[in-house]
Design an enzyme around this catalytic site. Structure first.
Site, short mmCIF file in Angstrom:
data_model
loop_
_atom_site.label_atom_id
_atom_site.label_comp_id
_atom_site.label_asym_id
_atom_site.label_seq_id
_atom_site.Cartn_x
_atom_site.Cartn_y
_atom_site.Cartn_z
N CYS A 94 11.64 19.70 4.72
CA CYS A 94 10.10 19.71 5.47
C CYS A 94 9.28 18.43 4.67
O CYS A 94 8.80 18.64 3.55
CB CYS A 94 9.61 20.92 5.34
SG CYS A 94 7.76 20.89 6.04
N GLY B 261 33.75 -8.83 -21.17
CA GLY B 261 34.39 -9.77 -19.89
C GLY B 261 33.44 -9.71 -18.66
O GLY B 261 33.36 -10.81 -18.05
N GLN C 297 32.03 -5.59 -30.59
CA GLN C 297 32.85 -4.50 -31.21
C GLN C 297 33.70 -4.93 -32.15
O GLN C 297 34.23 -4.14 -33.20
CB GLN C 297 33.63 -3.83 -30.03
CG GLN C 297 33.85 -2.27 -30.60
CD GLN C 297 34.42 -1.59 -29.08
OE1 GLN C 297 34.43 -2.04 -28.10
NE2 GLN C 297 34.93 -0.15 -29.50
N VAL D 236 29.06 2.61 -12.19
CA VAL D 236 29.94 2.55 -11.11
C VAL D 236 30.92 3.96 -11.31
O VAL D 236 31.22 4.31 -12.35
CB VAL D 236 31.01 1.54 -10.95
CG1 VAL D 236 31.94 1.60 -9.95
CG2 VAL D 236 29.97 0.11 -11.26
N CYS E 26 7.13 23.09 10.82
CA CYS E 26 6.21 23.10 9.60
C CYS E 26 4.81 23.46 9.68
O CYS E 26 3.92 22.92 10.30
CB CYS E 26 6.34 21.60 9.35
SG CYS E 26 5.58 21.01 7.84
N GLU F 128 25.54 -2.04 -15.09
CA GLU F 128 25.79 -1.69 -16.34
C GLU F 128 24.86 -0.73 -17.04
O GLU F 128 23.42 -1.05 -16.84
CB GLU F 128 25.79 -3.00 -17.37
CG GLU F 128 25.91 -2.60 -18.81
CD GLU F 128 27.01 -1.91 -19.19
OE1 GLU F 128 28.23 -2.05 -18.72
OE2 GLU F 128 26.82 -0.63 -19.84
N LYS G 288 14.20 19.74 7.62
CA LYS G 288 14.98 20.84 7.33
C LYS G 288 14.07 21.94 6.94
O LYS G 288 13.70 22.10 5.55
CB LYS G 288 15.86 20.24 6.11
CG LYS G 288 16.93 19.55 6.70
CD LYS G 288 17.75 18.81 5.76
CE LYS G 288 19.12 17.90 6.33
NZ LYS G 288 19.88 17.23 5.67
N THR G 289 13.93 23.04 7.52
CA THR G 289 13.04 24.08 7.25
C THR G 289 14.02 25.30 7.89
O THR G 289 14.93 25.37 8.32
CB THR G 289 11.86 24.04 8.31
OG1 THR G 289 12.26 24.21 9.43
CG2 THR G 289 11.15 22.92 8.11
N ALA G 290 13.24 26.61 7.24
CA ALA G 290 13.80 27.94 7.62
C ALA G 290 13.77 27.84 9.31
O ALA G 290 14.35 28.81 9.95
CB ALA G 290 13.07 28.90 7.25
N ALA G 291 12.57 27.54 9.74
CA ALA G 291 12.48 27.62 11.33
C ALA G 291 13.46 26.61 12.00
O ALA G 291 13.99 27.29 13.03
CB ALA G 291 11.12 26.90 11.56
C1 UQ1 Z 1 10.50 30.24 12.19
O1 UQ1 Z 1 11.06 30.72 12.94
C2 UQ1 Z 1 10.34 30.24 10.81
O2 UQ1 Z 1 11.79 31.06 10.59
C3 UQ1 Z 1 11.87 32.47 10.20
C4 UQ1 Z 1 9.73 29.91 10.03
O3 UQ1 Z 1 10.15 29.74 8.48
C5 UQ1 Z 1 9.52 30.78 7.46
C6 UQ1 Z 1 8.35 29.25 10.09
O4 UQ1 Z 1 7.69 28.85 9.19
C7 UQ1 Z 1 8.15 29.30 11.82
C8 UQ1 Z 1 6.78 28.66 11.92
C9 UQ1 Z 1 8.87 29.62 12.66
C10 UQ1 Z 1 8.55 29.51 14.10
C11 UQ1 Z 1 8.03 30.84 14.59
C12 UQ1 Z 1 6.86 31.02 15.55
C13 UQ1 Z 1 6.66 32.58 15.77
C14 UQ1 Z 1 6.00 29.94 15.80
#
Ligand code: UQ1
Length: 432
Positions: free
Chosen positions: A183, A54, A83, A118, A361, A75, A326-329
């Site tokens: 990051c 189709g 078939q 899809v 970062c 597709e 997006k980082t731990a900081a």
């Molecule tokens: C931070 O707060 C943080 O979280 C714990 C990080 O992740 C591991 C970092 O890499 C950084 C740089 C910070 C920021 C902290 C300071 C003292 C500049």
């Protein structure tokens, strides 16, 4: 202009399978918008769903009506089967192969074949969802070969170190995908470290180092981008912008990149070492979830981190649509704000504490140097220390390598570290 969607069953339709399936991935639009990277454009006048009898028939007819450039077929199968012949194949009167032709050969010439599946329909918005288009062909199987690693998985991060040590001569390629990432510094940090390692071990002259990035810039904050470009020049590294890794042929040590400015145009690079930063996106559970935005990220207010629609839901970290790195900081700074927001909401008050998008970062540029990037939602530097942090510093390396892990395990995870804002204010005498 009116828009038309043609739903045709997929060739090779499995019993019980149909176009509307759960587990949908990326939002694209219908009538048809397609935000998918696998399509040359994101909107078609006629979009045919399924390239079976189709779908192919109607795409040929629609091409005659509206022109080839305005028709696309979604597709996934590479092979199209006739078939009806299977009655005879099942009885041994015909070979299976006689019922098969490459899908490519049956697609009307000039129309777009979107090689995807899809997974969802939104006829009210003239949109369709396509299956996750974030896969790199040849991966993850390719990780079984040497010479390729990725710092982004517990299964492959040590392979990076092995490939780095095993390096003999040739191209060392570092990639940055065409999706949002955590990051943005990490994909290049491993490159600077590799360069430093080969310098240390006398192999630098044997390495042609390349950063192939989907982006058009090296880093989103000008102050740090300028510093990084200096380092890149000094260390003789080649940056190829707008290049997206689409395939890895690990057995041949070849990486295929799409030129994002010339859709469909690809380049093949031989590699002696390849570091892959994988495409990233929200977890499946969030895609099309009631708490998510169109892209699948939890939809929160940028300042309070409270959900935009559900006041008893809050977001922190990678799953949110907060427009910052997006980082731990970032999590640290968000945690301090979110604590206050939730306290106030619990007391039926309006949240007042505001997150400014702070993120950090630590850009590792060699085995003992770091540029400590810190910035906010506006990509403006927001530095903790009263010194120029765009300079490579040994102190900042120790902060990243030795102090941050302690801060993470003992303070952040225990809820006692809400980011460095109080120190920044102290060190700038309350002026920042
Ligand atoms: C931070 O707060 C943080 O979280 C714990 C990080 O992740 C591991 C970092 O890499 C950084 C740089 C910070 C920021 C902290 C300071 C003292 C500049």
């Amino acid at each position: 202009m009116s828009t038309i969607g043609v739903a045709a069953s997929c060739s090779g339709l499995r019993p019980g399978a149909w176009l509307l399936k759960p587990g949908v991935r990326k939002m694209s639009s219908l009538g048809l918008h397609m935000a998918a990277r696998c399509a040359a454009k994101d909107y078609y006048e006629v979009l045919v769903l399924g390239g079976g009898a189709g779908g192919i028939t109607m795409s040929a007819r629609m091409k005659r009506k509206v022109g080839a450039g305005n028709v696309a077929v979604v597709e996934p199968s590479k092979t199209h089967y006739y078939q009806p012949l299977w009655t005879l194949v099942g009885a041994g009167a015909k070979q299976l192969a006689t019922s098969a032709r490459p899908t490519e050969s049956v697609m009307p010439r000039g129309i777009e074949w979107i090689k995807s599946r899809v997974t969802g329909l939104d006829p009210d918005k003239n949109c369709v969802w396509l299956e996750n288009d974030k896969k790199i062909k040849g991966l993850p199987e390719g990780f079984h070969h040497p010479k390729i690693g990725s710092n982004y998985s517990v299964h492959t991060v040590e392979k990076t170190w092995r490939a780095l040590q095993d390096f003999k001569e040739g191209n060392a390629i570092f990639t940055f995908p065409n999706t949002p990432v955590k990051c943005a510094g990490a994909p290049q940090k491993i490159m600077y470290l590799s360069e430093a390692y080969w310098r240390k071990t006398g192999k630098r002259s044997k390495a042609n180092i390349m950063f192939n990035t989907s982006l058009g810039v090296i880093f989103g904050v000008k102050k740090y981008a300028d510093a990084l470009l200096e380092i890149i020049k000094e260390r003789n590294i080649t940056v190829n912008y707008r290049r997206n890794l689409v395939e890895v042929r690990a057995d041949k040590q070849e990486a295929v990149f799409e030129n994002l400015d010339k859709p469909g145009a690809t380049e093949v690079h031989q590699y002696e070492m390849l570091h892959v930063t994988p495409p990233m996106g929200p977890p499946d559970v969030l895609i099309n979830s009631p708490v998510s935005d169109e892209s699948g990220w939890v939809d929160v207010h940028t300042e309070t981190l409270q959900h935009k629609k559900y006041p008893n839901i809050f977001g922190i970290g990678d799953c949110t649509n907060l427009p910052t790195s997006k980082t731990a900081a970032a999590v640290a700074a968000q945690s301090g704000v979110l604590d206050k927001t939730i306290s106030m909401v619990m007391k039926n008050q309006l949240p007042t504490k505001k997150y400014d998008g702070y993120t950090s970062c630590p850009l590792v540029t060699s085995y003992n140097k770091v540029i400590l990037a810190e910035f906010d939602y506006n990509a403006q530097p927001l530095e903790t220390f009263p010194i120029d942090q765009s300079k490579e510093r040994v102190t900042m390396y120790h902060m990243k390598a030795d102090m941050m892990p302690l801060l993470y395990w003992n303070a952040l995870l225990k809820g006692y570290w809400g980011g460095p804002a109080p120190f920044r204010k102290l060190m700038h005498l309350g002026l920042k």
